[in-house]
Design an enzyme around this catalytic site. Structure first.
Site, PDB file in Angstrom:
ATOM      1  N   GLY A 102       8.453 -19.634  -2.259  1.00  0.00           N
ATOM      2  CA  GLY A 102       9.479 -19.400  -1.250  1.00  0.00           C
ATOM      3  C   GLY A 102      10.076 -18.015  -1.362  1.00  0.00           C
ATOM      4  O   GLY A 102      10.459 -17.411  -0.349  1.00  0.00           O
ATOM      5  N   TRP A 103      10.142 -17.505  -2.582  1.00  0.00           N
ATOM      6  CA  TRP A 103      10.663 -16.149  -2.793  1.00  0.00           C
ATOM      7  C   TRP A 103       9.803 -15.138  -2.039  1.00  0.00           C
ATOM      8  O   TRP A 103      10.322 -14.252  -1.344  1.00  0.00           O
ATOM      9  CB  TRP A 103      10.671 -15.822  -4.288  1.00  0.00           C
ATOM     10  CG  TRP A 103      11.423 -14.570  -4.645  1.00  0.00           C
ATOM     11  CD1 TRP A 103      12.691 -14.484  -5.148  1.00  0.00           C
ATOM     12  CD2 TRP A 103      10.963 -13.207  -4.533  1.00  0.00           C
ATOM     13  NE1 TRP A 103      13.050 -13.166  -5.353  1.00  0.00           N
ATOM     14  CE2 TRP A 103      12.006 -12.362  -4.980  1.00  0.00           C
ATOM     15  CE3 TRP A 103       9.779 -12.617  -4.090  1.00  0.00           C
ATOM     16  CZ2 TRP A 103      11.902 -10.973  -5.006  1.00  0.00           C
ATOM     17  CZ3 TRP A 103       9.666 -11.228  -4.105  1.00  0.00           C
ATOM     18  CH2 TRP A 103      10.718 -10.431  -4.559  1.00  0.00           C
ATOM     19  N   CYS A 222      17.878 -17.852  -5.554  1.00  0.00           N
ATOM     20  CA  CYS A 222      16.730 -17.769  -6.451  1.00  0.00           C
ATOM     21  C   CYS A 222      17.099 -18.431  -7.771  1.00  0.00           C
ATOM     22  O   CYS A 222      18.227 -18.298  -8.255  1.00  0.00           O
ATOM     23  CB  CYS A 222      16.351 -16.310  -6.677  1.00  0.00           C
ATOM     24  SG  CYS A 222      15.131 -16.069  -7.993  1.00  0.00           S
TER      25      CYS A 222
END
Length: 531
Positions: A102-103, A222
């Site tokens: 996803g980062w 994050c």
């Protein structure tokens, strides 16, 4: 009769059934196209790869040395080249997966441009990347099979029966580049219904495994940044259920769910859990809150209080209206999160840690396994860790504990190049080399991944090329640093026209138009310089 010959026979029967109007159809060509397109839909891929992943999980339960691995990929081409490389060097894709971070979706795939890992990007970018990755892997299959078909035609033309038999065997035993993907859905991009809808898109694109975290969706951070906020278990379990229902609706009965806990580094919760009786899940969640005991007379306007064991407790509430957990409770919360998730539908765990330390991970997994003996982890071998410094400091501390002389080292400066050739650095590098093996043997890690390695490799290789090309080396920087290395290392992409599908297209032209086909691969094609 081989599978290849069976396909030819099947198409030949269709041709005969349809009579003279199909006279231009060559059954062998059609059979080749069928074999090159083994997976017709993303759901075909999800079902196929889910079965692989379940088999791998069972094999790990029996033998912890057979763990699995992946590298995060942010583009279909990157994933394709990774699998081509694995097949070239290791001869099989067994136990090697894809990871979708996803980062990296946020940083590299959003129409808004680079974004932080806070679920601000378009949610469909996630399913879009899954589809793209598998499109490129299917093309890798088509390309490699096309080379085998071309070789088969050449062997037949030369009358080489032995070579023909060898190539037919390779075609029948071809190993696909399509492998399982562990795909990051962040915190679900909304409520449980939103999670379900996106999970369906991801599964339809080919995902057999979805990773979901216990952060608040609209406060998501994050895993390696501060300010993480978790949700009560009942909210997280609803999203796990949503993902499972998505798998079941689409017929991917073996779909895998990874439940990630960020509790180790999360000091905040958005809400106090609902509790109906002492000792229930909500009560356990609330027991970690940082509270002060008060009397009724001390209640202020708008105060939130909870009653536990006959006491009135006021949780510490920040100006942001978030509630704070007691310091030092992270590991206990992680253990509770993991046990609860596995007891309520998750298949694998992910504990986000602040450092790569087998002992730390093992301590938590041992506690989880007291309740669930076959608990297994997916572990993030994160680029956010300074691996060199972490392991040198671990070795330094071990040397101190063993009574070794460490006077030649400054613990806070162990990253320095001056220590690279020391005994400490060599021991640390060996521990880094065996970290995955050790973690799987001792800490229950079934799958090791690096979330965003190809983000960093793209930056590093581009920096090295630009440094020389725009300075004194000019074209030599590319020739020496890239093309010459591609040729000598056998990188398939040196023939970039072939990699992009030009030869497949030429063969299709011959299928469709026969001798009238105008091909791109003639004697004047500059790719002939690379044979």
């Amino acid at each position: 009769m081989s599978a290849y010959q069976n396909e030819i026979k099947a198409v030949a029967a269709l041709k005969e059934k349809n009579g003279s109007s199909w006279s231009a159809i060559n059954p062998e060509y059609a059979a080749r196209m069928r074999i090159q397109n083994r997976f017709k839909t993303g759901l075909d891929i999800a079902k196929y790869t889910a079965a692989i992943m379940r088999k791998d999980m069972a094999e790990y339960d029996a033998d912890s040395s057979v763990y699995t691995q992946s590298l995060g990929c942010w583009h279909g081409f990157i994933g394709q080249q990774k699998l081509i490389s694995i097949k070239k060097h290791l001869k099989t894709t067994n136990k090697r997966y894809l990871y979708l971070s996803g980062w990296m979706v946020a940083a590299l795939r959003s129409d808004f441009g680079p974004l932080p890992d806070q679920s601000m990007h378009e949610k469909t970018a996630v399913s879009g990347l899954i589809e793209e990755l598998y499109t490129f892997l299917r093309q890798a299959d088509a390309r490699e099979l096309d080379l085998l078909f071309t070789g088969l035609d050449a062997a037949r033309a030369a009358g080489d029966k032995a070579k023909e038999a060898e190539l037919l065997a390779q075609i029948d035993n071809f190993e696909t580049h399509v492998v399982p993907i562990i795909a990051d859905i962040d915190a679900g991009f909304g409520n449980a219904e939103a999670t379900y809808l996106l999970a369906k898109k991801m599964i339809e694109a080919g995902a057999c495994c979805i990773q979901i975290e216990n952060q608040v969706s609209d406060e998501k951070q994050c895993g390696h940044q501060d300010g993480k906020v978790t949700v009560p278990h009942i909210d997280f379990l609803a999203k796990i259920n949503a993902v499972r229902y998505a798998f079941l609706e689409l017929g991917v009965d073996d779909g895998v769910i990874v439940a990630r806990t960020d509790s180790l580094g999360a000091g905040l919760t958005k809400q106090i859990a609902v509790t109906n009786e002492p000792g229930d899940l909500g009560d356990l969640y609330n027991s970690f809150l940082d509270c002060e005991e008060i009397s009724e007379s001390e209640l202020g306007n708008g105060d939130v209080v909870i009653k536990r064991e006959g006491k009135l407790l006021r949780p510490k509430r920040l100006a942001s209206n978030l509630f704070q957990f007691r310091k030092g409770t992270g590991e206990d919360r992680c253990v509770l999160d993991c046990i609860t998730s596995l007891q309520n539908g998750a298949d694998l765990l992910w504990i986000e840690t602040e450092k790569p330390h087998v002992g730390q991970i093992k301590a938590m997994v041992d506690r989880i396994r007291e309740v669930i003996p076959n608990a297994k982890l997916v572990y993030n071998n994160s680029p956010s860790f300074n691996w060199t410094l972490n392991f040198r400091q671990q070795v330094f501390d071990a040397f101190v504990a063993e009574g070794k002389d460490v006077s030649a080292y400054d613990r806070n400066k162990l990253m320095s190049v001056e220590y690279d050739d020391t005994e400490l650095a060599k021991v640390a590098d060996e521990k880094i080399r065996t970290f995955q093996r050790d973690g799987s043997a001792h800490a229950g890690i079934f799958h090791h991944l690096i979330t965003l390695p190809t983000y960093h490799t793209a930056a590093l290789s581009t920096d090295n090329l630009a440094k020389g090309y725009f300075a004194d080396e000019g074209m030599l920087a590319y020739v020496k640093g890239v093309q010459r290395q591609e040729l000598r290392q056998g990188i398939a992409c040196v023939k970039h026209q072939n990699m992009a599908g030009s030869d497949i297209g030429d063969n299709h032209k011959e299928y469709f138009a026969g001798e009238a086909a105008l091909k791109a691969s003639g004697k004047d094609n500059t790719m002939n310089q690379f044979h």
